[in-house]
Design an enzyme around this catalytic site. Structure first.
Site, PDB file in Angstrom:
ATOM      1  CE  LYS A  53     -23.412 -12.983 -30.871  1.00 20.83           C
ATOM      2  NZ  LYS A  53     -24.505 -13.060 -31.871  1.00 20.83           N
ATOM      3  CB  SER A  84     -24.106  -5.349 -30.157  1.00 16.77           C
ATOM      4  OG  SER A  84     -24.009  -6.708 -29.779  1.00 16.77           O
TER       5      SER A  84
END
Length: 333
Positions: A53, A84
């Site tokens: 990410k 999340s």
């Protein structure tokens, strides 16, 4: 969204150069025997912040900084996202490096290790309910209150382009690759990778992998239209509980060859298998791709698809919540 292309992924590659790890591609003969193919593991669990990410988050933040500098404006007052956990960590890290405040909206059910990591990067954590609607609504409220800029975890074009740099590395590190298998939640990683792969190597197959309990990508491909999950999925793969969205769906529709779904038991067994055989502490979401390649469904893929790269997308494991290991009967294989 204007058409995302290889040029955008190349621009992200230049922007991220010397700011990230070039993660290794590992092999394991024992895993090859189980799959009946040669497997190549792109180890994004070794990436900064413990997952892929950071590629998209850092590309987004650096783009904001460059735009501010070129226009002679101040830096953004803040960056905001909902996550999340892994994208939240990544954005917090990227923002901290530039001195920009970060506000991360996180479901209260997110693993504690991910919440703690977000705080460790100096971000403000804002809890929300575990649903896509609550995440988006809470983030909108934070943006209104702070004047911050939203960096969407998977629908922002610069985030998608950043994730696509994984594919550039794979094609350089393993030019013999015939297929890639990529876990899919919101679809940012597989969309970015598909754009790069199909532009450079259209012969390489691109497979999405997702839990059967969170199969919105599969349902969308079958129906030919975006079909989000109607309810919060119940899956151990916490990082792929969100649905693909309006910017990733057209890319997935046009460039992803197939979507493979796997059961919760298959995910658990594959995750434990990687821990035991490869000594790599992947999180269960990374196990989704491994489970897909080991599944009966993948046996239908032609045998000339011999060299298969699986993206081990992250390694942020909550070690305090591994009760599922004792509930899993028998050996991993």
């Amino acid at each position: 969204m204007a058409g995302l292309g290889l040029a955008d992924v190349r621009a992200a590659e230049r922007r991220l150069r010397d700011r990230l790890h070039r993660t290794p591609v590992l092999t394991c003969r024992g895993m090859d025997r189980l799959a009946g193919r040669r497997l190549l593991f792109k180890c994004e669990l070794f990436q900064r912040t413990g997952s892929f990410k950071i590629r998209g988050a850092l590309n987004a933040v650096r783009s904001l900084v460059e735009d501010s500098e070129s226009a002679g404006r101040d830096l953004p007052r803040a960056v905001v996202t909902h996550s999340s956990g892994n994208h939240g960590q990544a954005l917090a890290c990227a923002a901290q490096a530039e001195g920009i405040p970060a506000y991360i909206v996180v479901p209260h059910t997110a693993p504690c290790c991910k919440q703690d990591a977000i705080r460790s990067y100096g971000a403000t954590l804002v809890p929300c309910e575990p649903s896509d609607a609550s995440r988006a609504e809470t983030a909108a409220c934070v943006i209104q209150r702070t004047g911050g800029v939203l960096v969407h975890p998977n629908q922002d074009p610069v985030v998608i382009a950043g994730q696509g740099t994984i594919a550039l590395e794979v094609l350089e590190q393993a030019p013999e690759v015939n297929a890639v298998v990529v876990p899919v939640g919101g679809g940012g990683m597989i969309a970015g990778m598909a754009v790069a792969i199909k532009a450079l190597r259209p012969d390489v197959k691109v497979f999405a992998a997702e839990p059967r309990n969170a199969d919105d990508c599969y349902q969308s491909k079958v129906r030919g239209e975006l079909t989000p999950n109607l309810h919060l999925p119940d899956t151990i793969a916490d990082a792929v509980k969100t649905s693909i969205g309006p910017n990733t769906w057209p890319i997935i529709r046009d460039l992803v060859d197939d979507v493979l779904t796997v059961s919760e038991e298959e995910i658990k067994r594959a995750t434990r298998l990687v821990w035991e055989r490869m000594k790599l502490l992947i999180e269960p979401t990374a196990g989704v791709g491994v489970a897909a390649v080991l599944s009966e469904q993948f046996q239908a893929v032609p045998r000339d698809v011999e060299n298969v790269c699986i993206v081990l997308c992250g390694g942020n494991v909550d070690l305090s919540s591994l009760t599922w290991l004792t509930d899993l009967p028998g050996k991993a294989e």
